[in-house]
Design a protein around this motif. Structure first.
Motif, PDB file in Angstrom:
ATOM      1  N   LEU A  77      -6.308  -6.891   9.642  1.00 23.07           N
ATOM      2  CA  LEU A  77      -5.941  -7.265   8.281  1.00 23.07           C
ATOM      3  C   LEU A  77      -7.165  -7.719   7.490  1.00 23.07           C
ATOM      4  CD1 LEU A  77      -3.118  -7.150   9.585  1.00 23.07           C
ATOM      5  CD2 LEU A  77      -2.503  -9.165   8.233  1.00 23.07           C
TER       6      LEU A  77
ATOM      7  N   GLU B   4      -4.944  -9.629   2.868  1.00 19.65           N
ATOM      8  CA  GLU B   4      -3.689  -9.423   3.596  1.00 19.65           C
ATOM      9  C   GLU B   4      -3.319 -10.662   4.409  1.00 19.65           C
ATOM     10  OE1 GLU B   4      -3.478  -4.642   4.415  1.00 19.65           O
ATOM     11  OE2 GLU B   4      -4.926  -5.821   5.569  1.00 19.65           O
TER      12      GLU B   4
ATOM     13  N   GLU C 176       3.747  -5.559   8.901  1.00 18.46           N
ATOM     14  CA  GLU C 176       3.847  -4.386   9.775  1.00 18.46           C
ATOM     15  C   GLU C 176       2.489  -4.033  10.384  1.00 18.46           C
ATOM     16  OE1 GLU C 176       5.721  -4.863   7.248  1.00 18.46           O
ATOM     17  OE2 GLU C 176       7.726  -4.390   7.971  1.00 18.46           O
ATOM     18  N   ARG C 177       1.430  -4.148   9.573  1.00 15.57           N
ATOM     19  CA  ARG C 177       0.086  -3.870  10.080  1.00 15.57           C
ATOM     20  C   ARG C 177      -0.328  -4.906  11.124  1.00 15.57           C
ATOM     21  NH1 ARG C 177      -3.885  -1.482   8.092  1.00 15.57           N
ATOM     22  NH2 ARG C 177      -5.171  -3.276   7.533  1.00 15.57           N
TER      23      ARG C 177
ATOM     24  N   LYS D  16       1.486  -4.104  14.376  1.00 15.30           N
ATOM     25  CA  LYS D  16       1.051  -2.853  14.986  1.00 15.30           C
ATOM     26  C   LYS D  16      -0.385  -2.908  15.479  1.00 15.30           C
ATOM     27  CE  LYS D  16       0.959   2.158  14.171  1.00 15.30           C
ATOM     28  NZ  LYS D  16       1.278   3.236  13.203  1.00 15.30           N
ATOM     29  N   HIS D  17      -1.266  -3.566  14.699  1.00  9.42           N
ATOM     30  CA  HIS D  17      -2.699  -3.491  15.003  1.00  9.42           C
ATOM     31  C   HIS D  17      -3.329  -4.844  15.351  1.00  9.42           C
ATOM     32  CE1 HIS D  17      -2.618   0.630  13.568  1.00  9.42           C
ATOM     33  NE2 HIS D  17      -2.090   0.222  12.419  1.00  9.42           N
TER      34      HIS D  17
ATOM     35  N   SER E 110       3.582   1.127   4.410  1.00 11.58           N
ATOM     36  CA  SER E 110       2.173   1.278   4.802  1.00 11.58           C
ATOM     37  C   SER E 110       1.291   0.165   4.234  1.00 11.58           C
ATOM     38  CB  SER E 110       1.645   2.638   4.344  1.00 11.58           C
ATOM     39  OG  SER E 110       1.698   2.739   2.920  1.00 11.58           O
ATOM     40  N   GLU E 111       1.797  -0.561   3.227  1.00 12.02           N
ATOM     41  CA  GLU E 111       1.011  -1.617   2.593  1.00 12.02           C
ATOM     42  C   GLU E 111       1.433  -3.016   3.052  1.00 12.02           C
ATOM     43  OE1 GLU E 111       1.440  -1.131  -1.583  1.00 12.02           O
ATOM     44  OE2 GLU E 111       0.348   0.759  -1.672  1.00 12.02           O
TER      45      GLU E 111
END
Length: 239
Positions: A33, A37, A23-24, A27-28, A18-19
């Motif tokens: 970010l 990040e 991956e973020r 996905k997004h 999740s951190e």
């Protein structure tokens, strides 16, 4: 100091799912970010006892903002534990790419007023640690034909010679030129050498019948006593 193999530097892959910025990102998208990040995606790994995200936050804190890193040089990055020569050079390269992307605007802008010239050059001059001199070759409608960097790193009366300035103007078929240089200190107030060069340029322009539209010094508004961030020799009456 080399990393202790028994305690490898924390990597992005070592973070909880999740951190993990990667991956973020997948996905997004990049807009989701944080600044830290995004920077962590470049750093890839931290150091013993410090995650890559923590190192990213430290960099941003030390620089004052993500944009503040545009002003950093290799030595500034290497003050941060865990950043060696190669990583510092990679970060400098990324920041220079960012600076050049920011400076890319309308391909042939009208540059007939000092505030327009200042706006055109500010992204290029932000963070520059050396003094540069440019000549802008303009057509009859004061639109930019070509921007040429004549010198870099010279802060003397020989910063630019009229011969070089007007050679470029003639070569590109310009009917007018604007000369621009930056003051890394941020204060755009002209030096005696700046005034001398401008007077030489003015006389050469008259002899060649090419208009010297202006000579503008680019600084930064916070360090300009007048709060504008630039100085125009035309506005001052020298041209």
């Amino acid at each position: 100091m080399s990393p202790d193999p028994a305690y490898p530097a924390p990597r992005l892959a070592d973070l909880a799912v999740s951190e993990r910025p990667q991956e973020r990102l997948e996905k997004h998208g990049p807009g989701a970010l944080s600044d830290a990040e995004l920077l962590a995606m470049l750093l890839r790994s931290g150091q013993k006892g410090q995650s890559v995200l923590s190192m990213s936050r430290q960099l941003i804190t030390e620089a004052g903002s993500l944009a503040g890193l545009l002003r950093w040089r290799e030595a500034d990055y290497r003050r941060i534990r865990g950043i060696g020569r190669i990583k510092a050079l990679q970060l400098i390269t990324v920041m220079e790419i960012a600076r050049r992307v920011l400076s890319t605007g309308e391909p042939n802008p009208v540059l007939n007023r000092p505030e327009l010239i200042h706006a055109h050059f500010l992204p290029q001059c932000t963070g520059l640690a050396v003094e540069k001199f440019w000549v802008l070759c303009l057509n009859r409608k004061n639109r930019l034909i070509r921007q040429v960097e004549l010198t870099s790193g010279t802060a003397t009366s020989s910063l630019a010679h009229p011969r070089e300035v007007f050679r470029e103007a003639v070569h590109h078929g310009a009917t007018a030129v604007v000369c621009v240089h930056n003051h890394p200190s941020g204060d755009p107030a002209p030096s005696a050498a700046d005034v001398q060069v401008t007077r030489q340029l003015r006389e050469a322009a008259r002899a060649l019948d090419i208009e010297l539209l202006d000579h503008v010094i680019i600084g930064q508004a916070p360090t300009d006593p007048l709060g504008r961030g630039y100085y125009s020799f035309r506005e001052s009456g020298v041209i």
